[in-house]
Design a protein around this motif. Structure first.
Motif, PDB file in Angstrom:
ATOM      1  N   GLY A   1       0.835  -1.198   0.000  1.00 46.04           N
ATOM      2  CA  GLY A   1       0.000   0.000   0.000  1.00 46.04           C
ATOM      3  C   GLY A   1       0.865   1.241   0.000  1.00 46.04           C
ATOM      4  O   GLY A   1       2.088   1.161   0.171  1.00 46.04           O
ATOM      5  N   PRO A   2       0.232   2.436  -0.153  1.00 43.24           N
ATOM      6  CA  PRO A   2       0.990   3.673  -0.372  1.00 43.24           C
ATOM      7  C   PRO A   2       1.502   4.310   0.922  1.00 43.24           C
ATOM      8  O   PRO A   2       1.211   5.479   1.211  1.00 43.24           O
ATOM      9  CB  PRO A   2      -0.045   4.568  -1.071  1.00 43.24           C
ATOM     10  CG  PRO A   2      -1.345   4.118  -0.510  1.00 43.24           C
ATOM     11  CD  PRO A   2      -1.225   2.645  -0.237  1.00 43.24           C
ATOM     12  N   LEU A   3       2.238   3.563   1.686  1.00 48.67           N
ATOM     13  CA  LEU A   3       2.710   4.009   2.994  1.00 48.67           C
ATOM     14  C   LEU A   3       4.236   4.012   2.969  1.00 48.67           C
ATOM     15  O   LEU A   3       4.852   2.979   2.722  1.00 48.67           O
ATOM     16  CB  LEU A   3       2.195   2.988   4.011  1.00 48.67           C
ATOM     17  CG  LEU A   3       2.386   3.222   5.482  1.00 48.67           C
ATOM     18  CD1 LEU A   3       1.652   4.480   5.892  1.00 48.67           C
ATOM     19  CD2 LEU A   3       1.808   2.021   6.252  1.00 48.67           C
ATOM     20  N   ALA A   4       4.835   5.200   3.236  1.00 53.00           N
ATOM     21  CA  ALA A   4       6.304   5.309   3.169  1.00 53.00           C
ATOM     22  C   ALA A   4       6.847   5.672   4.555  1.00 53.00           C
ATOM     23  O   ALA A   4       6.843   6.842   4.943  1.00 53.00           O
ATOM     24  CB  ALA A   4       6.683   6.378   2.148  1.00 53.00           C
ATOM     25  N   PRO A   5       7.309   4.666   5.320  1.00 52.65           N
ATOM     26  CA  PRO A   5       7.795   4.947   6.677  1.00 52.65           C
ATOM     27  C   PRO A   5       9.302   5.223   6.696  1.00 52.65           C
ATOM     28  O   PRO A   5      10.093   4.423   6.194  1.00 52.65           O
ATOM     29  CB  PRO A   5       7.478   3.645   7.426  1.00 52.65           C
ATOM     30  CG  PRO A   5       7.398   2.584   6.388  1.00 52.65           C
ATOM     31  CD  PRO A   5       7.270   3.212   5.038  1.00 52.65           C
ATOM     32  N   ILE A   6       9.686   6.352   7.276  1.00 48.34           N
ATOM     33  CA  ILE A   6      11.112   6.748   7.276  1.00 48.34           C
ATOM     34  C   ILE A   6      11.710   6.572   8.663  1.00 48.34           C
ATOM     35  O   ILE A   6      11.171   7.065   9.663  1.00 48.34           O
ATOM     36  CB  ILE A   6      11.261   8.243   6.892  1.00 48.34           C
ATOM     37  CG1 ILE A   6      10.604   8.519   5.533  1.00 48.34           C
ATOM     38  CG2 ILE A   6      12.728   8.654   6.880  1.00 48.34           C
ATOM     39  CD1 ILE A   6      10.617   9.991   5.128  1.00 48.34           C
ATOM     40  N   GLN A   7      12.852   5.872   8.684  1.00 48.16           N
ATOM     41  CA  GLN A   7      13.608   5.741   9.929  1.00 48.16           C
ATOM     42  C   GLN A   7      15.023   6.265   9.674  1.00 48.16           C
ATOM     43  O   GLN A   7      15.577   6.011   8.597  1.00 48.16           O
ATOM     44  CB  GLN A   7      13.670   4.258  10.313  1.00 48.16           C
ATOM     45  CG  GLN A   7      14.095   4.056  11.746  1.00 48.16           C
ATOM     46  CD  GLN A   7      14.209   2.563  12.102  1.00 48.16           C
ATOM     47  OE1 GLN A   7      15.278   1.995  12.025  1.00 48.16           O
ATOM     48  NE2 GLN A   7      13.116   1.946  12.475  1.00 48.16           N
ATOM     49  N   SER A   8      15.605   6.964  10.645  1.00 44.25           N
ATOM     50  CA  SER A   8      16.957   7.493  10.400  1.00 44.25           C
ATOM     51  C   SER A   8      18.005   6.524  10.947  1.00 44.25           C
ATOM     52  O   SER A   8      17.717   5.695  11.818  1.00 44.25           O
ATOM     53  CB  SER A   8      17.116   8.864  11.035  1.00 44.25           C
ATOM     54  OG  SER A   8      17.171   8.719  12.424  1.00 44.25           O
ATOM     55  N   TYR A   9      19.246   6.658  10.412  1.00 48.77           N
ATOM     56  CA  TYR A   9      20.371   5.873  10.940  1.00 48.77           C
ATOM     57  C   TYR A   9      21.611   6.764  10.961  1.00 48.77           C
ATOM     58  O   TYR A   9      21.674   7.768  10.237  1.00 48.77           O
ATOM     59  CB  TYR A   9      20.603   4.608  10.107  1.00 48.77           C
ATOM     60  CG  TYR A   9      21.143   4.838   8.711  1.00 48.77           C
ATOM     61  CD1 TYR A   9      20.280   4.951   7.617  1.00 48.77           C
ATOM     62  CD2 TYR A   9      22.521   4.938   8.466  1.00 48.77           C
ATOM     63  CE1 TYR A   9      20.765   5.159   6.335  1.00 48.77           C
ATOM     64  CE2 TYR A   9      23.013   5.147   7.180  1.00 48.77           C
ATOM     65  CZ  TYR A   9      22.134   5.259   6.117  1.00 48.77           C
ATOM     66  OH  TYR A   9      22.616   5.465   4.847  1.00 48.77           O
ATOM     67  N   SER A  10      22.580   6.350  11.774  1.00 44.90           N
ATOM     68  CA  SER A  10      23.822   7.125  11.807  1.00 44.90           C
ATOM     69  C   SER A  10      24.983   6.316  11.223  1.00 44.90           C
ATOM     70  O   SER A  10      25.963   6.876  10.762  1.00 44.90           O
ATOM     71  CB  SER A  10      24.141   7.558  13.243  1.00 44.90           C
ATOM     72  OG  SER A  10      24.118   6.433  14.083  1.00 44.90           O
TER      73      SER A  10
END
Ligand code: SIN
Length: 459
Positions: free
Chosen positions: A366-375
């Protein structure tokens, strides 16, 4: 009285057609016909098979608009994408029409005097296929074209949600000159067709695109008659945006991968891992682009996001969305669903996403874009690989060494480096781990439709 399959337009929830279900007896008769036809079809030269495939492709070109409209009406994807799908399907037919002429054998140097070893390749027999609703014509063509190019006969069960476009496609094969028993369809539930196909000792190969759960069941059932199988199964694609990425390219690639067919492809980016140095710029730019995506009935001009296929698909995505929000995700844009008239969910960007959210653990479709950050890049790689799936992965970096490193360490079969849309007829498409067995497309996609024989000749 025979049962019917009702075809629903997911943009309106209205009935757009009915097809008659094949009974077990009907399906078995079609398998018998395919088996009987194989005896004559395999005698055609590669050039004759190629010629028929080219004629089929020409018919498809001539009927492109009609097929695309069926794809949009029964599957929901925007008409521009449906037209693209027909071209994509046809690219497999033309590719394998050419490759039919290059099914080479080889001679092997012998260790004995007066002995010659010759390796030849032959068609397998009747090939059965079960195809998905998200690409009703392209996934069928990706299986039918190599099967027929290699001299096999082919019988497909299209998805019950989208049989009309696949049926039209096959009718055109007959108009192009293929004998009736060379390419056929059956309409039935996946369960019934799967049982009949796997039990049949006349079917020599089974090829399936769909969920990993169904793929496992088919593989297990097909083991009883030791069938050759090709399985294109689920995905849960990671997309990594490294600190040295060109952010505009990354945003463009994300849109291409994530929102194709409203996020309903096995290779759609499912989880976005973005380096903390570029997180703000990427999130802002992606959000701005996603806000421009017009949602609506795929038959309307300018629509880029159509409905989801059905209520189950809608509920799954809404459940992931609600779960993420309840665990602290921030909605950057979108976030609303409406299933009154059709199964619509706004294209959505989520930030502040964590590993415990369902959308980071399960395929979304489905049209769901989940963003998680990383270092740290290795941390992103470990998360990307931390899944039983291994179909597609994407990464954005302008640094050659970083790109090569990611190619080596990411455990996925299809890799898009600065590229959100790698699929094409001339790439070997397929997954590692529980995403499948075998490859489709390219030369690798032809070999599984052939058997190898070796003749050791004493002179
Ligand atoms: C799929 O979703 O199964 C295939 C998508 C593609 O061919 O790109």
């Amino acid at each position: 009285m025979s049962e019917e399959i009702i075809v629903i337009n997911p943009a309106t929830r209205e009935e757009i057609g009915k097809v008659q279900k094949d009974s077990q007896d009907d399906i078995e008769k079609k398998i018998d016909l395919a088996d009987e036809t194989f005896k004559s079809f395999k005698k055609l030269t590669a050039y004759e098979r190629a010629d028929l495939l080219f004629k089929w492709a020409d018919k498809i070109d001539k009927n492109k608009e009609e097929i695309a409209e069926l794809v949009t009406k029964e599957g929901g994807k925007p008409l521009t994408e449906a037209l693209g799908e027909v071209d994509y399907a046809n690219s497999y037919i033309r590719y394998y029409a050419e490759e039919a002429k290059r099914i080479y054998g080889r001679t092997v140097p012998s260790s004995k005097e007066n002995n010659r070893i010759v390796v030849t390749r032959h068609p397998i027999g009747v090939v059965a296929a079960i195809t998905p609703w998200n690409f009703p014509v392209a996934m069928m063509a990706r299986k039918a074209a190599p099967a027929v190019a290699a001299g096999n006969t082919f019988i497909v069960k299209p998805a019950s949600a989208t049989p009309l476009s696949a049926m039209k496609f096959i009718d055109l094969a007959l108009e192009a000159g293929f004998d009736k028993g060379v390419i056929q369809y059956v309409n039935a539930s996946g369960k019934d067709a799967g049982e009949i196909f796997t039990k049949s000792d006349k079917i020599m190969k089974l090829t399936f695109t769909g969920s990993t759960a169904v793929g496992k069941k088919l593989m297990s059932d097909a083991s009883v008659t030791v069938k050759n199988v090709t399985m294109e199964l689920g995905g849960h694609a990671p997309l990594i945006v490294h600190k040295d990425a060109d952010i505009d390219k990354a945003v463009e690639g994300t849109i291409a991968s994530k929102f194709r067919n409203s996020g309903q492809t096995c290779v759609c980016a499912n989880r976005l891992y973005v380096h903390e140095d570029v997180l703000e710029e990427y999130t802002e730019k992606l959000t701005a682009k996603v806000k421009e995506l017009k949602m609506g009935n795929g038959m309307e001009d300018g629509v880029k996001i159509g409905p989801l296929i059905d209520e189950d698909g809608y509920d799954k995505v809404m459940n992931q969305l609600e779960d993420a929000i309840s665990k602290g995700a921030k909605v950057e844009t979108g976030g609303q669903g409406n299933k009154e008239a059709g199964y619509f969910i706004e294209p959505t960007v989520l930030s502040n996403v964590s590993d415990d959210m369902l959308c980071m653990k399960e395929e979304t479709f489905g049209p769901l874009a989940p963003i998680q950050s990383y270092s740290n890049l290795d941390e992103a790689v470990a998360k990307a690989n931390g899944t039983e799936f291994g179909l597609a992965a994407y990464y954005f970096t302008e640094n050659y060494a970083t790109g090569v490193y990611l190619t080596d360490v990411l455990d996925f079969g299809v890799l898009g480096w600065n590229n959100g849309a790698p699929s094409a007829a001339n790439i070997p498409f397929g997954g590692l781990k529980e995403s499948g067995v075998g490859r489709e497309g390219a030369i690798e996609g032809l070999e599984p439709y052939t058997e190898t024989k070796v003749t050791s000749i004493n002179l």
